[in-house]
Design an enzyme around this catalytic site. Structure first.
Site, PDB file in Angstrom:
ATOM      1  N   SER A  59      -8.662 -10.850  21.008  1.00  0.00           N
ATOM      2  CA  SER A  59     -10.044 -10.835  20.563  1.00  0.00           C
ATOM      3  C   SER A  59     -10.191  -9.936  19.329  1.00  0.00           C
ATOM      4  O   SER A  59      -9.534 -10.169  18.322  1.00  0.00           O
ATOM      5  CB  SER A  59     -10.951 -10.416  21.716  1.00  0.00           C
ATOM      6  OG  SER A  59     -12.304 -10.684  21.434  1.00  0.00           O
ATOM      7  N   ASP A  64     -14.086 -21.670  23.045  1.00  0.00           N
ATOM      8  CA  ASP A  64     -14.235 -20.322  22.506  1.00  0.00           C
ATOM      9  C   ASP A  64     -14.961 -20.449  21.166  1.00  0.00           C
ATOM     10  O   ASP A  64     -14.635 -21.322  20.361  1.00  0.00           O
ATOM     11  CB  ASP A  64     -12.846 -19.706  22.307  1.00  0.00           C
ATOM     12  CG  ASP A  64     -12.874 -18.225  22.012  1.00  0.00           C
ATOM     13  OD1 ASP A  64     -13.807 -17.763  21.323  1.00  0.00           O
ATOM     14  OD2 ASP A  64     -11.945 -17.520  22.443  1.00  0.00           O
ATOM     15  N   HIS A  81     -13.586 -17.983  25.945  1.00  0.00           N
ATOM     16  CA  HIS A  81     -12.996 -16.746  25.439  1.00  0.00           C
ATOM     17  C   HIS A  81     -12.510 -15.871  26.600  1.00  0.00           C
ATOM     18  O   HIS A  81     -13.171 -15.742  27.626  1.00  0.00           O
ATOM     19  CB  HIS A  81     -14.051 -15.979  24.633  1.00  0.00           C
ATOM     20  CG  HIS A  81     -13.507 -14.816  23.880  1.00  0.00           C
ATOM     21  ND1 HIS A  81     -12.644 -14.959  22.813  1.00  0.00           N
ATOM     22  CD2 HIS A  81     -13.696 -13.482  24.028  1.00  0.00           C
ATOM     23  CE1 HIS A  81     -12.335 -13.772  22.333  1.00  0.00           C
ATOM     24  NE2 HIS A  81     -12.958 -12.866  23.048  1.00  0.00           N
TER      25      HIS A  81
END
Length: 314
Positions: A160, A254, A284
């Site tokens: 991330s 995502d 995600h």
């Protein structure tokens, strides 16, 4: 797009127990950060890995940087190493978020894992967090022998926001030319502050467009909405040539899907050996937040296979 209708059924069921970040204010961050710390305190770790905390010199004029070093117990000789940055939208998270990852990877892959306690935004906006990571990586390179690390198999990675930092760190390492890294592992990386792609506006689980904007605003500070250096938002980089081999993975649900796929394609076009994995029905953070699902197990297995090749010198 109706994200809920496209979710993997097993993941959809698991999502009921996972928080959704739908934007936040700076005033809400202390509570969000503490909640994450409280969750991490409940994690049960194995006794197969030795863990120690070190403090290393930070960027010029900045505080020292804490790193968390993981090593399989009883392992002899120099080992390959993954230098890793945790996620959290640039605004939350700690190095302890990587404990479970290295609890699995260090014994299974025979590697050292290092996670960085970089400073968080908005208290420390760009370039502070990235420079923390660079300083800690340079120290790791310089002290490889005492850490039992094989420099030729030292790679970087992150998830991330940590994946965004890893991509930026690869650019910075290339351009400063002080030392090389062997590879970059980019796990659903946060790469593009502009949020102009189709997927960046999807109403997806876990990390919504409003949360994404809040994270970028915090990280970029006064730069938000203006011209931004590629080291802050790697999707803006004009030249991706000369970077280390890359692995890019992302879920098909995502918000980072478009920017991650585009970045992987641009790496390939620049002559960088790159593997791309897109997991249908996955939001995600699915590999860590829904670890028991079939899709999460598959994603971890494929990452581990790629890492094993890099650690073998492939």
């Amino acid at each position: 797009m109706d994200a809920a209708a496209l979710l993997d059924p097993e993941i959809a069921e698991a999502l009921a127990h996972v928080p959704r970040f739908d934007g936040f204010t700076p005033g809400e961050l202390p509570a969000l950060r503490q909640a994450r710390i409280d969750q991490l305190a409940l994690v049960q770790l194995s006794d197969a890995v030795e863990r120690r905390e070190l403090r290393v010199p930070g960027p010029p004029g900045a505080p020292e940087v804490a790193i968390r070093v993981h090593r399989p117990k009883g392992a002899a000789g120099p080992l390959p190493c993954l230098f890793h940055m945790h996620g959290g939208g640039y605004v939350m998270g700690t190095a302890a978020m990587d404990d479970l990852r290295f609890d699995r990877w260090c014994p299974a892959l025979g590697c050292v894992g290092i996670s960085v306690e970089y400073r968080l935004a908005p208290e420390t906006p760009y370039p502070g967090p990235l420079e923390d990571c660079y300083a800690a990586l340079r120290w790791t390179w310089e002290h490889a022998e005492e850490l039992g690390i094989d420099r030729a198999r030292l790679g970087i990675g992150g998830a991330s926001a940590g994946g965004g930092l890893a991509a930026a760190l690869a650019l910075l390492v290339r351009d400063r030319g002080e030392f090389p890294v062997a590879f970059q592992l980019l796990i659903y990386p946060m790469l593009d502050d502009r949020m102009l792609t189709v997927s960046s506006r999807w109403e997806v689980p876990i990390w919504t467009p409003r949360a994404n904007e809040a994270g970028w605003r915090a990280y970029l500070g006064e730069r938000y909405g203006r011209e931004v250096p590629a080291y802050a938002a790697p999707a803006r980089a004009g030249d991706l040539s000369g970077l280390p081999p890359a692995y890019v993975m992302v879920g098909a649900l995502d918000g980072f899907l478009d920017e991650d796929v585009t970045y992987a394609l641009r790496l390939l076009h620049a002559g960088v050996p790159t593997e791309l994995r897109v997991y249908p029905g996955a939001p995600h953070g699915f590999d860590g937040l829904m670890p028991g699902t079939k899709l999460a197990r598959k994603a971890r297995r494929e990452m581990e296979e790629w890492l094993a090749e890099r650690f073998a010198g492939g």
